[in-house]
Design a protein around this motif. Structure first.
Motif, PDB file in Angstrom:
ATOM      1  N   ARG A  68       0.801  -1.227   0.000  1.00  0.00           N
ATOM      2  CA  ARG A  68       0.000   0.000   0.000  1.00  0.00           C
ATOM      3  C   ARG A  68       0.836   1.280   0.000  1.00  0.00           C
ATOM      4  NH1 ARG A  68      -5.113  -0.872   0.154  1.00  0.00           N
ATOM      5  NH2 ARG A  68      -5.893  -2.921   0.700  1.00  0.00           N
ATOM      6  N   ALA A  69       1.937   1.293   0.702  1.00  0.00           N
ATOM      7  CA  ALA A  69       2.736   2.518   0.811  1.00  0.00           C
ATOM      8  C   ALA A  69       3.236   2.994  -0.553  1.00  0.00           C
ATOM      9  CB  ALA A  69       3.909   2.299   1.750  1.00  0.00           C
ATOM     10  N   VAL A  70       3.515   2.051  -1.453  1.00  0.00           N
ATOM     11  CA  VAL A  70       4.022   2.409  -2.783  1.00  0.00           C
ATOM     12  C   VAL A  70       3.007   2.131  -3.888  1.00  0.00           C
ATOM     13  CG1 VAL A  70       6.466   2.269  -2.214  1.00  0.00           C
ATOM     14  CG2 VAL A  70       5.254   0.208  -2.934  1.00  0.00           C
ATOM     15  N   ARG A  71       1.775   1.724  -3.497  1.00  0.00           N
ATOM     16  CA  ARG A  71       0.673   1.460  -4.431  1.00  0.00           C
ATOM     17  C   ARG A  71       1.060   0.420  -5.484  1.00  0.00           C
ATOM     18  NH1 ARG A  71      -1.218   4.452  -0.885  1.00  0.00           N
ATOM     19  NH2 ARG A  71      -2.583   6.229  -1.235  1.00  0.00           N
ATOM     20  N   GLN A  72       1.626  -0.675  -5.025  1.00  0.00           N
ATOM     21  CA  GLN A  72       2.036  -1.754  -5.915  1.00  0.00           C
ATOM     22  C   GLN A  72       1.410  -3.072  -5.497  1.00  0.00           C
ATOM     23  OE1 GLN A  72       6.387  -1.627  -5.653  1.00  0.00           O
ATOM     24  NE2 GLN A  72       6.443  -0.599  -7.646  1.00  0.00           N
ATOM     25  N   ILE A  73       1.554  -4.054  -6.381  1.00  0.00           N
ATOM     26  CA  ILE A  73       1.271  -5.458  -6.076  1.00  0.00           C
ATOM     27  C   ILE A  73       2.605  -6.177  -6.197  1.00  0.00           C
ATOM     28  CG2 ILE A  73       0.147  -7.580  -6.849  1.00  0.00           C
ATOM     29  CD1 ILE A  73      -2.153  -5.897  -7.936  1.00  0.00           C
ATOM     30  N   TRP A  74       2.932  -6.968  -5.204  1.00  0.00           N
ATOM     31  CA  TRP A  74       4.160  -7.765  -5.234  1.00  0.00           C
ATOM     32  C   TRP A  74       3.782  -9.224  -5.380  1.00  0.00           C
ATOM     33  CZ3 TRP A  74       7.932  -5.606  -0.948  1.00  0.00           C
ATOM     34  CH2 TRP A  74       8.224  -4.269  -1.237  1.00  0.00           C
ATOM     35  N   VAL A  75       4.539  -9.932  -6.208  1.00  0.00           N
ATOM     36  CA  VAL A  75       4.297 -11.354  -6.434  1.00  0.00           C
ATOM     37  C   VAL A  75       5.581 -12.116  -6.149  1.00  0.00           C
ATOM     38  CG1 VAL A  75       3.590 -13.137  -8.072  1.00  0.00           C
ATOM     39  CG2 VAL A  75       2.605 -10.835  -8.239  1.00  0.00           C
ATOM     40  N   ALA A  76       5.479 -13.132  -5.299  1.00  0.00           N
ATOM     41  CA  ALA A  76       6.599 -14.022  -5.015  1.00  0.00           C
ATOM     42  C   ALA A  76       6.275 -15.372  -5.631  1.00  0.00           C
ATOM     43  CB  ALA A  76       6.818 -14.159  -3.517  1.00  0.00           C
ATOM     44  N   GLY A  77       7.181 -15.839  -6.466  1.00  0.00           N
ATOM     45  CA  GLY A  77       7.020 -17.135  -7.114  1.00  0.00           C
ATOM     46  C   GLY A  77       8.152 -17.341  -8.091  1.00  0.00           C
ATOM     47  N   ARG A  78       8.385 -18.587  -8.460  1.00  0.00           N
ATOM     48  CA  ARG A  78       9.477 -18.913  -9.375  1.00  0.00           C
ATOM     49  C   ARG A  78      10.812 -18.398  -8.829  1.00  0.00           C
ATOM     50  NH1 ARG A  78       7.264 -17.215 -15.195  1.00  0.00           N
ATOM     51  NH2 ARG A  78       9.429 -16.635 -15.342  1.00  0.00           N
ATOM     52  N   SER A  79      10.977 -18.500  -7.530  1.00  0.00           N
ATOM     53  CA  SER A  79      12.209 -18.087  -6.852  1.00  0.00           C
ATOM     54  C   SER A  79      12.566 -16.625  -7.079  1.00  0.00           C
ATOM     55  CB  SER A  79      13.377 -18.981  -7.282  1.00  0.00           C
ATOM     56  OG  SER A  79      13.111 -20.324  -6.979  1.00  0.00           O
ATOM     57  N   GLN A  80      11.552 -15.805  -7.255  1.00  0.00           N
ATOM     58  CA  GLN A  80      11.807 -14.381  -7.415  1.00  0.00           C
ATOM     59  C   GLN A  80      10.624 -13.578  -6.906  1.00  0.00           C
ATOM     60  OE1 GLN A  80      12.079 -13.186 -11.585  1.00  0.00           O
ATOM     61  NE2 GLN A  80      10.960 -14.998 -12.195  1.00  0.00           N
ATOM     62  N   GLY A  81      10.869 -12.321  -6.673  1.00  0.00           N
ATOM     63  CA  GLY A  81       9.807 -11.406  -6.288  1.00  0.00           C
ATOM     64  C   GLY A  81       9.741 -10.285  -7.305  1.00  0.00           C
ATOM     65  N   ILE A  82       8.555 -10.034  -7.829  1.00  0.00           N
ATOM     66  CA  ILE A  82       8.376  -9.002  -8.839  1.00  0.00           C
ATOM     67  C   ILE A  82       7.388  -7.969  -8.298  1.00  0.00           C
ATOM     68  CG2 ILE A  82       7.659  -8.506 -11.224  1.00  0.00           C
ATOM     69  CD1 ILE A  82      10.088 -10.322 -11.148  1.00  0.00           C
ATOM     70  N   HIS A  83       7.702  -6.699  -8.526  1.00  0.00           N
ATOM     71  CA  HIS A  83       6.852  -5.603  -8.091  1.00  0.00           C
ATOM     72  C   HIS A  83       6.132  -5.048  -9.314  1.00  0.00           C
ATOM     73  CE1 HIS A  83      10.078  -4.841  -4.762  1.00  0.00           C
ATOM     74  NE2 HIS A  83       9.535  -6.039  -4.696  1.00  0.00           N
ATOM     75  N   PHE A  84       4.815  -4.917  -9.207  1.00  0.00           N
ATOM     76  CA  PHE A  84       3.998  -4.424 -10.315  1.00  0.00           C
ATOM     77  C   PHE A  84       3.340  -3.108  -9.928  1.00  0.00           C
ATOM     78  CE2 PHE A  84       4.297  -8.972 -10.882  1.00  0.00           C
ATOM     79  CZ  PHE A  84       4.487  -9.121 -12.247  1.00  0.00           C
ATOM     80  N   SER A  85       3.417  -2.153 -10.840  1.00  0.00           N
ATOM     81  CA  SER A  85       2.763  -0.855 -10.678  1.00  0.00           C
ATOM     82  C   SER A  85       1.668  -0.744 -11.732  1.00  0.00           C
ATOM     83  CB  SER A  85       3.758   0.287 -10.880  1.00  0.00           C
ATOM     84  OG  SER A  85       4.769   0.240  -9.894  1.00  0.00           O
ATOM     85  N   TYR A  86       0.610  -0.036 -11.379  1.00  0.00           N
ATOM     86  CA  TYR A  86      -0.490   0.130 -12.322  1.00  0.00           C
ATOM     87  C   TYR A  86      -0.134   1.185 -13.353  1.00  0.00           C
ATOM     88  CZ  TYR A  86      -5.158   0.467 -14.214  1.00  0.00           C
ATOM     89  OH  TYR A  86      -6.230   0.444 -15.064  1.00  0.00           O
ATOM     90  N   ASP A  87      -0.291   0.823 -14.630  1.00  0.00           N
ATOM     91  CA  ASP A  87      -0.051   1.735 -15.728  1.00  0.00           C
ATOM     92  C   ASP A  87      -1.405   2.177 -16.267  1.00  0.00           C
ATOM     93  OD1 ASP A  87       1.385   3.109 -17.799  1.00  0.00           O
ATOM     94  OD2 ASP A  87       0.879   1.459 -19.154  1.00  0.00           O
ATOM     95  N   SER A  88      -1.796   3.400 -15.958  1.00  0.00           N
ATOM     96  CA  SER A  88      -3.126   3.867 -16.360  1.00  0.00           C
ATOM     97  C   SER A  88      -3.258   4.017 -17.870  1.00  0.00           C
ATOM     98  CB  SER A  88      -3.473   5.175 -15.650  1.00  0.00           C
ATOM     99  OG  SER A  88      -2.505   6.161 -15.934  1.00  0.00           O
ATOM    100  N   ALA A  89      -2.146   4.217 -18.568  1.00  0.00           N
ATOM    101  CA  ALA A  89      -2.201   4.354 -20.026  1.00  0.00           C
ATOM    102  C   ALA A  89      -2.656   3.058 -20.698  1.00  0.00           C
ATOM    103  CB  ALA A  89      -0.842   4.783 -20.573  1.00  0.00           C
ATOM    104  N   THR A  90      -2.231   1.926 -20.138  1.00  0.00           N
ATOM    105  CA  THR A  90      -2.597   0.628 -20.730  1.00  0.00           C
ATOM    106  C   THR A  90      -3.652  -0.109 -19.918  1.00  0.00           C
ATOM    107  OG1 THR A  90      -0.848  -0.558 -19.532  1.00  0.00           O
ATOM    108  CG2 THR A  90      -0.283   0.333 -21.718  1.00  0.00           C
ATOM    109  N   GLY A  91      -3.910   0.364 -18.692  1.00  0.00           N
ATOM    110  CA  GLY A  91      -4.862  -0.323 -17.820  1.00  0.00           C
ATOM    111  C   GLY A  91      -4.323  -1.654 -17.335  1.00  0.00           C
ATOM    112  N   SER A  92      -2.990  -1.744 -17.216  1.00  0.00           N
ATOM    113  CA  SER A  92      -2.331  -3.001 -16.838  1.00  0.00           C
ATOM    114  C   SER A  92      -1.412  -2.801 -15.640  1.00  0.00           C
ATOM    115  CB  SER A  92      -1.479  -3.525 -18.003  1.00  0.00           C
ATOM    116  OG  SER A  92      -2.259  -3.735 -19.139  1.00  0.00           O
ATOM    117  N   TRP A  93      -1.187  -3.899 -14.922  1.00  0.00           N
ATOM    118  CA  TRP A  93      -0.178  -3.927 -13.864  1.00  0.00           C
ATOM    119  C   TRP A  93       1.112  -4.424 -14.509  1.00  0.00           C
ATOM    120  CZ3 TRP A  93      -0.860  -2.096  -9.008  1.00  0.00           C
ATOM    121  CH2 TRP A  93      -2.168  -1.896  -8.561  1.00  0.00           C
ATOM    122  N   LEU A  94       2.136  -3.554 -14.576  1.00  0.00           N
ATOM    123  CA  LEU A  94       3.400  -3.884 -15.231  1.00  0.00           C
ATOM    124  C   LEU A  94       4.541  -3.860 -14.218  1.00  0.00           C
ATOM    125  CD1 LEU A  94       2.943  -1.640 -18.394  1.00  0.00           C
ATOM    126  CD2 LEU A  94       2.404  -4.083 -18.152  1.00  0.00           C
TER     127      LEU A  94
END
Length: 110
Positions: free
Chosen positions: A55-81
């Motif tokens: 919440r502090a950085v308005r992201q979604i974090w995903v842990a899997g495949r031995s890695q952690g990826i941080h996704f931010s919402y891109d309003s131009a595409t309507g996608s979490w990148l």
């Protein structure tokens, strides 16, 4: 940065979409558990994909495949990148992790 109310709506929609796709699979193959700010997808081999809010950085974090990826919402595409510019998209990444840990295809329906 996203307004908190909009972020909350986007998170609710993303989590609902992930859980609905996981629930369409056999629960003996993949089990989905949603607890507020986190969705845990657990395969029969007990491997996990964990999706949670930051919440502090308005992201979604995903842990899997031995890695952690941080996704931010891109309003131009309507996608979490991914925030590193690797071209990763949230729902595709979660589906790839699920395929790796369970051998099953996660299919999203709008």
């Amino acid at each position: 940065m996203l307004d908190e109310a909009i972020y909350n709506q986007l998170i609710a929609a993303a989590f609902k979409r992930i859980v609905a796709a996981a629930d369409a699979l056999d629960p003996d193959v993949l089990e989905a558990e949603s607890t507020g700010d986190m969705v845990t997808l657990t395969s029969a081999s007990r491997e996990k994909c964990i999706v949670n809010t930051q919440r502090a950085v308005r992201q979604i974090w995903v842990a899997g495949r031995s890695q952690g990826i941080h996704f931010s919402y891109d309003s131009a595409t309507g996608s979490w990148l991914d925030d590193k510019g690797k071209g990763l998209e949230l729902f595709r990444f979660v589906a790839d992790v699920v395929r790796e840990i369970s051998g099953q295809e996660l299919e999203y329906h709008d």
